[in-house]
Scaffold this motif. Sequence first.
Motif, PDB file in Angstrom:
ATOM      1  N   ALA A 154      63.336  22.270  80.429  1.00  0.00           N
ATOM      2  CA  ALA A 154      63.541  21.257  81.411  1.00  0.00           C
ATOM      3  C   ALA A 154      65.361  20.706  81.364  1.00  0.00           C
ATOM      4  CB  ALA A 154      63.166  21.031  81.563  1.00  0.00           C
ATOM      5  N   GLU A 155      65.453  20.311  82.128  1.00  0.00           N
ATOM      6  CA  GLU A 155      66.864  19.523  81.827  1.00  0.00           C
ATOM      7  C   GLU A 155      66.929  18.371  80.661  1.00  0.00           C
ATOM      8  OE1 GLU A 155      70.753  18.126  81.706  1.00  0.00           O
ATOM      9  OE2 GLU A 155      70.166  20.689  82.562  1.00  0.00           O
ATOM     10  N   PRO A 156      65.588  17.464  80.641  1.00  0.00           N
ATOM     11  CA  PRO A 156      65.380  16.592  80.439  1.00  0.00           C
ATOM     12  C   PRO A 156      65.612  17.181  78.361  1.00  0.00           C
ATOM     13  CG  PRO A 156      64.096  16.005  81.693  1.00  0.00           C
ATOM     14  CD  PRO A 156      64.560  17.430  81.981  1.00  0.00           C
ATOM     15  N   VAL A 157      65.020  18.085  78.009  1.00  0.00           N
ATOM     16  CA  VAL A 157      64.511  18.288  76.567  1.00  0.00           C
ATOM     17  C   VAL A 157      66.201  19.128  76.506  1.00  0.00           C
ATOM     18  CG1 VAL A 157      63.804  20.260  75.065  1.00  0.00           C
ATOM     19  CG2 VAL A 157      62.626  18.767  76.694  1.00  0.00           C
ATOM     20  N   GLN A 158      66.687  19.552  77.591  1.00  0.00           N
ATOM     21  CA  GLN A 158      68.012  20.680  76.845  1.00  0.00           C
ATOM     22  C   GLN A 158      68.892  19.159  76.566  1.00  0.00           C
ATOM     23  OE1 GLN A 158      69.921  23.575  78.226  1.00  0.00           O
ATOM     24  NE2 GLN A 158      68.262  24.314  79.248  1.00  0.00           N
ATOM     25  N   ALA A 159      69.099  17.324  77.353  1.00  0.00           N
ATOM     26  CA  ALA A 159      70.069  17.072  77.169  1.00  0.00           C
ATOM     27  C   ALA A 159      69.319  16.302  75.690  1.00  0.00           C
ATOM     28  CB  ALA A 159      69.370  15.649  78.290  1.00  0.00           C
ATOM     29  N   TYR A 160      68.508  15.958  75.620  1.00  0.00           N
ATOM     30  CA  TYR A 160      67.856  15.383  74.307  1.00  0.00           C
ATOM     31  C   TYR A 160      68.491  16.554  72.993  1.00  0.00           C
ATOM     32  CZ  TYR A 160      65.015  14.429  70.452  1.00  0.00           C
ATOM     33  OH  TYR A 160      64.360  14.033  69.069  1.00  0.00           O
ATOM     34  N   VAL A 161      67.977  17.465  73.119  1.00  0.00           N
ATOM     35  CA  VAL A 161      68.687  18.277  71.916  1.00  0.00           C
ATOM     36  C   VAL A 161      70.395  18.744  72.010  1.00  0.00           C
ATOM     37  CG1 VAL A 161      68.588  20.711  71.581  1.00  0.00           C
ATOM     38  CG2 VAL A 161      66.861  19.565  72.108  1.00  0.00           C
ATOM     39  N   ALA A 162      71.350  18.002  73.301  1.00  0.00           N
ATOM     40  CA  ALA A 162      72.462  17.723  72.870  1.00  0.00           C
ATOM     41  C   ALA A 162      72.717  16.880  72.425  1.00  0.00           C
ATOM     42  CB  ALA A 162      72.787  17.842  74.416  1.00  0.00           C
ATOM     43  N   ASP A 163      72.192  15.702  72.593  1.00  0.00           N
ATOM     44  CA  ASP A 163      72.417  14.566  71.671  1.00  0.00           C
ATOM     45  C   ASP A 163      72.352  14.481  70.296  1.00  0.00           C
ATOM     46  OD1 ASP A 163      73.421  13.905  73.908  1.00  0.00           O
ATOM     47  OD2 ASP A 163      71.291  12.037  74.480  1.00  0.00           O
ATOM     48  N   LEU A 164      70.696  15.386  69.709  1.00  0.00           N
ATOM     49  CA  LEU A 164      70.771  15.926  68.531  1.00  0.00           C
ATOM     50  C   LEU A 164      72.389  16.435  68.183  1.00  0.00           C
ATOM     51  CD1 LEU A 164      67.984  16.634  68.019  1.00  0.00           C
ATOM     52  CD2 LEU A 164      68.305  15.020  67.758  1.00  0.00           C
ATOM     53  N   LEU A 165      72.086  17.764  68.674  1.00  0.00           N
ATOM     54  CA  LEU A 165      73.521  18.103  67.845  1.00  0.00           C
ATOM     55  C   LEU A 165      75.004  17.523  68.119  1.00  0.00           C
ATOM     56  CD1 LEU A 165      72.930  21.432  69.923  1.00  0.00           C
ATOM     57  CD2 LEU A 165      72.190  21.005  67.518  1.00  0.00           C
ATOM     58  N   ALA A 166      75.133  16.970  68.686  1.00  0.00           N
ATOM     59  CA  ALA A 166      76.677  15.507  68.918  1.00  0.00           C
ATOM     60  C   ALA A 166      76.420  15.359  67.272  1.00  0.00           C
ATOM     61  CB  ALA A 166      76.350  14.919  69.765  1.00  0.00           C
ATOM     62  N   GLY A 167      75.599  14.495  67.210  1.00  0.00           N
ATOM     63  CA  GLY A 167      75.826  14.324  65.551  1.00  0.00           C
ATOM     64  C   GLY A 167      76.156  12.527  65.413  1.00  0.00           C
ATOM     65  N   GLU A 168      77.429  12.489  64.589  1.00  0.00           N
ATOM     66  CA  GLU A 168      77.639  10.884  64.347  1.00  0.00           C
ATOM     67  C   GLU A 168      78.459  10.092  65.307  1.00  0.00           C
ATOM     68  OE1 GLU A 168      78.213  12.285  60.561  1.00  0.00           O
ATOM     69  OE2 GLU A 168      78.030  13.145  61.926  1.00  0.00           O
ATOM     70  N   GLU A 169      79.139  11.566  66.041  1.00  0.00           N
ATOM     71  CA  GLU A 169      80.140  11.503  66.920  1.00  0.00           C
ATOM     72  C   GLU A 169      79.481  11.033  68.705  1.00  0.00           C
ATOM     73  OE1 GLU A 169      80.434  14.093  65.287  1.00  0.00           O
ATOM     74  OE2 GLU A 169      81.583  12.593  64.195  1.00  0.00           O
ATOM     75  N   GLY A 170      77.618  11.357  69.189  1.00  0.00           N
ATOM     76  CA  GLY A 170      77.504  11.825  70.041  1.00  0.00           C
ATOM     77  C   GLY A 170      76.332  10.112  70.323  1.00  0.00           C
ATOM     78  N   PRO A 171      75.639   9.872  71.231  1.00  0.00           N
ATOM     79  CA  PRO A 171      74.432   8.688  71.326  1.00  0.00           C
ATOM     80  C   PRO A 171      73.525   8.441  70.671  1.00  0.00           C
ATOM     81  CG  PRO A 171      73.543  10.429  72.958  1.00  0.00           C
ATOM     82  CD  PRO A 171      75.455  10.598  72.054  1.00  0.00           C
TER      83      PRO A 171
END
Length: 319
Positions: free
Chosen positions: A204-221
């Motif tokens: 689902a979209e919320p899980v995709q968004a959360y994992v994307a933020d994890l993968l963004a690392g220091e530069e992410g939210p």
Amino acid sequence: MTTLNDSLKQQECDISLIDVIQRILSASKDISFRLQQGALAGILGATEEENVQGETQKKLDVISNDLLKDALKASPYVYGIASEEEDFAVPGNDGGEYLVTYDPLDGSSNIDINVSVGTIFSIMKTTGNSDLAQDFLQAGTNQVAAGYVLYGPSTILVITTGKGVSMWTLDNRIGEFVLTNDKVQIPAQTKEFAINMSNQRFWAEPVQAYVADLLAGEEGPIGKRFNMRWVAAMVAEVHRILTRGGIFMYPWDGREPSKPGKLRLMYEANPMAMLVEQAGGLCRTDSERMLEVAPTEIHQRVPVFLGSKEEVERAVSYK
């Protein structure tokens, strides 16, 4: 040396509950020995049968299930048994007071490659319902004990009776579990996550968004770098979290809309939820506390988010 019996008595556990736990551990020691023997014991490979979930059974799935079932049915205190490998609830003894659910060999696809697997168990009291299947349909808050036995480089019991979580290591020289950590605590924060990334396109979209933020690392939210781990055995994933923190996720995905998740509530999610909460962590579905889910059937599936408190809260906040 502190014995498990002494520890359980100090926690004011009834003799009947101690008996049930010891019968589970007796079967687990046998499973541990067979795993150590590997191909020499003839336990590798699959059978030609499928379980109620439609999963191909490994030889040791069947052996482990029978060892646990036979051990528990021999206890006068066990009223009923439910297992991942049994289609229906199995009657125990009429005078029994406990219901036991278990996954006899979680992660059994790892057996042939010699990677950690485990036995997960949950113990509740019977409600006295004459319909055994209905008797099992209690929320996880009704558990009186839960735990797992991890079969890895060493064999480790992790258990709770609602008064914290302790770890015990099997000493093969004496054939007993020896206390190695009596105050297991999960750090509230973490930099590790575990999820099967091959399913990403189905989330689902919320899980995709959360994992994307994890993968963004220091530069992410979120502002920090995360490492990913994946053992493909829930018992090993939870053990890592209980040892050093982290978040484990097995969310619903869109491949099978009729199934709300992959993991089973009664004998996987609920016992792990009790352990994790007792160690200061959180376990939730995508919408509610796991231990408060009202079960509708023994083999019910649920999405799972568990581990370090602050990270689980962040994960389920995505909408």
